[in-house]
Design a protein around this motif. Structure first.
Motif, short mmCIF file in Angstrom:
data_model
loop_
_atom_site.label_atom_id
_atom_site.label_comp_id
_atom_site.label_asym_id
_atom_site.label_seq_id
_atom_site.Cartn_x
_atom_site.Cartn_y
_atom_site.Cartn_z
N GLY A 89 46.04 26.27 -24.07
CA GLY A 89 44.86 26.13 -24.92
C GLY A 89 43.58 26.03 -24.12
N LEU A 90 43.61 25.27 -23.01
CA LEU A 90 42.43 25.15 -22.15
C LEU A 90 42.11 26.48 -21.48
N LEU A 91 43.14 27.18 -21.01
CA LEU A 91 42.93 28.48 -20.38
C LEU A 91 42.32 29.47 -21.36
N LEU A 92 42.84 29.53 -22.58
CA LEU A 92 42.30 30.44 -23.59
C LEU A 92 40.86 30.08 -23.95
N ALA A 93 40.58 28.78 -24.04
CA ALA A 93 39.23 28.34 -24.37
C ALA A 93 38.22 28.75 -23.30
N ILE A 94 38.61 28.60 -22.03
CA ILE A 94 37.72 28.98 -20.93
C ILE A 94 37.49 30.48 -20.92
N LEU A 95 38.56 31.25 -21.15
CA LEU A 95 38.43 32.71 -21.17
C LEU A 95 37.55 33.18 -22.33
N LEU A 96 37.74 32.56 -23.50
CA LEU A 96 36.99 32.99 -24.68
C LEU A 96 35.56 32.43 -24.71
N SER A 97 35.27 31.46 -23.85
CA SER A 97 33.89 30.98 -23.76
C SER A 97 33.08 31.79 -22.78
N ASN A 98 33.75 32.72 -22.09
CA ASN A 98 33.06 33.60 -21.14
C ASN A 98 32.29 34.67 -21.90
N LYS A 99 31.05 34.87 -21.54
CA LYS A 99 30.19 35.84 -22.23
C LYS A 99 30.65 37.28 -22.03
N VAL A 100 31.41 37.52 -20.96
CA VAL A 100 31.85 38.89 -20.65
C VAL A 100 32.87 39.39 -21.66
N VAL A 101 33.69 38.47 -22.21
CA VAL A 101 34.77 38.85 -23.12
C VAL A 101 34.18 39.34 -24.44
N LYS A 102 34.64 40.51 -24.88
CA LYS A 102 34.19 41.09 -26.14
C LYS A 102 35.25 40.87 -27.23
N GLY A 103 34.82 40.86 -28.47
CA GLY A 103 35.76 40.66 -29.57
C GLY A 103 36.32 39.25 -29.62
N LYS A 104 35.48 38.25 -29.31
CA LYS A 104 35.94 36.86 -29.26
C LYS A 104 36.48 36.38 -30.60
N LEU A 105 35.81 36.78 -31.67
CA LEU A 105 36.21 36.32 -33.00
C LEU A 105 37.63 36.76 -33.33
N ILE A 106 37.96 38.01 -33.01
CA ILE A 106 39.31 38.52 -33.27
C ILE A 106 40.36 37.73 -32.49
N PHE A 107 40.05 37.47 -31.21
CA PHE A 107 40.99 36.71 -30.39
C PHE A 107 41.15 35.28 -30.91
N ARG A 108 40.05 34.65 -31.28
CA ARG A 108 40.11 33.28 -31.77
C ARG A 108 40.94 33.19 -33.05
N VAL A 109 40.71 34.10 -33.96
CA VAL A 109 41.48 34.11 -35.21
C VAL A 109 42.96 34.38 -34.94
N PHE A 175 45.39 25.31 -31.93
CA PHE A 175 44.67 24.06 -32.22
C PHE A 175 44.01 23.52 -30.96
N CYS A 176 44.76 23.49 -29.86
CA CYS A 176 44.20 23.01 -28.59
C CYS A 176 43.04 23.90 -28.15
N MET A 177 43.19 25.20 -28.34
CA MET A 177 42.14 26.15 -27.96
C MET A 177 40.84 25.87 -28.71
N VAL A 178 40.93 25.66 -30.02
CA VAL A 178 39.74 25.43 -30.83
C VAL A 178 39.06 24.12 -30.44
N VAL A 179 39.84 23.08 -30.21
CA VAL A 179 39.26 21.79 -29.81
C VAL A 179 38.57 21.90 -28.46
N PHE A 180 39.21 22.58 -27.52
CA PHE A 180 38.60 22.77 -26.19
C PHE A 180 37.34 23.64 -26.28
N LEU A 181 37.37 24.67 -27.13
CA LEU A 181 36.19 25.51 -27.31
C LEU A 181 35.00 24.69 -27.82
#
Length: 294
Positions: A89-109, A175-181
């Motif tokens: 969850g922490l790893l996913l949150a850090i990756l998805l908080s990176n501005k370089v990653v596109k389509g964040k919403l799709i990945f988060r959902v 759940f962990c990803m969203v909380v860390f985000l």
């Protein structure tokens, strides 16, 4: 008259709180008191008479090897659900908080979707995945020529608990990803700028900046995992019912089986009280340890 109106206004908050308090007492406090009472009796749940046995159920609990085996499985589940979902969850949150990653919403959902799926559906899905004949796990192994590794994953005493753990962790990553985000969005970016100026590498920034700043969030998630892992029941009951031969038995399933399958409500109540005490003691010890570290 004014005094009566003033007194009535003082009782107004109680009037609004009273319905919730009544529900709380009826559906939580009274059942807890009754459960404690049942733990001192021998009762099948249907007979109009209960036999008082004192501490006999608790003495039986202490000398019950299945209970201690179930407790060991709970501890294994705790350690695994703290390391795997929190780490991923922490790893996913850090990756998805990176501005370089596109389509964040799709990945988060996509990553959060398992959290909102009913555990009944999760149990059915993973039963299909682990099915020895048409399950996707064995199908993949056969397709790549690893037929000797195919097996009934939920029917093997050595593989059933890790298989259940993968299914359980799958519902907790998001759940962990969203909380860390959410926590990462509240971190002051100047800390990262200072670390960059000091020449810190990405790993040093993660371990010496990100992790300490997320300590409160990590504490919350660890405590949530601790309590949830002690109470784990539905997924295991749906998929294996604690089998085969108690190899996936946890305290929750053992309590249910004793109380409602074996009709020994007194012993089941004693197991539930022991479980509540374990959760309370472990939570207090963990919180005291965290406060001491702070």
């Amino acid at each position: 008259m004014n005094l009566a109106i003033k007194k009535l206004k003082e009782f107004r908050p109680i009037v609004f709180i009273l319905p919730a308090l009544v529900c709380y007492v009826i559906f939580l406090v009274i059942p807890i008191i009754r459960t404690v009472q049942y733990s001192f009796y021998q009762w099948d749940g249907a007979s109009p008479f209960m036999i008082f046995v004192g501490l006999r159920n608790y003495n039986r609990l202490i000398h019950d090897p299945i209970f201690w085996s179930a407790l060991g499985h709970n501890i294994f589940w705790i350690l695994a659900t703290i390391i795997l979902p929190l780490g991923v969850g922490l790893l996913l949150a850090i990756l998805l908080s990176n501005k370089v990653v596109k389509g964040k919403l799709i990945f988060r959902v996509s990553f959060f979707l398992p959290v909102i799926i009913s555990l009944v559906a999760v149990g059915i899905i993973w039963n299909w995945i682990y099915h020895p004949d048409f399950g996707i796990v064995n199908s993949i192994l056969r397709s790549i020529g690893l037929d000797p590794l195919t097996q009934p994953w939920l029917g093997n005493e050595k593989t059933v608990l890790p298989a259940l753990l993968i299914a359980g962790s799958w519902t907790y990553y998001g759940f962990c990803m969203v909380v860390f985000l959410a926590a990462l969005q509240g971190v002051d970016k100047t800390y990262y700028e200072a670390a960059k100026i000091e020449g810190a590498t990405a790993f040093q920034t993660f371990f010496y900046v990100t992790v300490p700043l997320l300590k409160g969030t990590i504490t919350l998630l660890v405590l949530n995992s601790l309590i949830g892992s002690f109470k784990v029941f539905d997924l295991i009951f749906l998929m294996t019912k604690g089998g085969p031969y108690h190899s996936s038995e946890v305290i929750g399933t053992y309590m249910f089986n004793e109380a409602f399958s074996m009709n020994d409500v007194g012993y089941g109540a004693a197991i539930s009280i022991a479980l509540a005490l374990l959760i309370g003691v472990c939570s207090i010890i963990y919180l005291r340890f965290v406060e001491k570290e702070d």
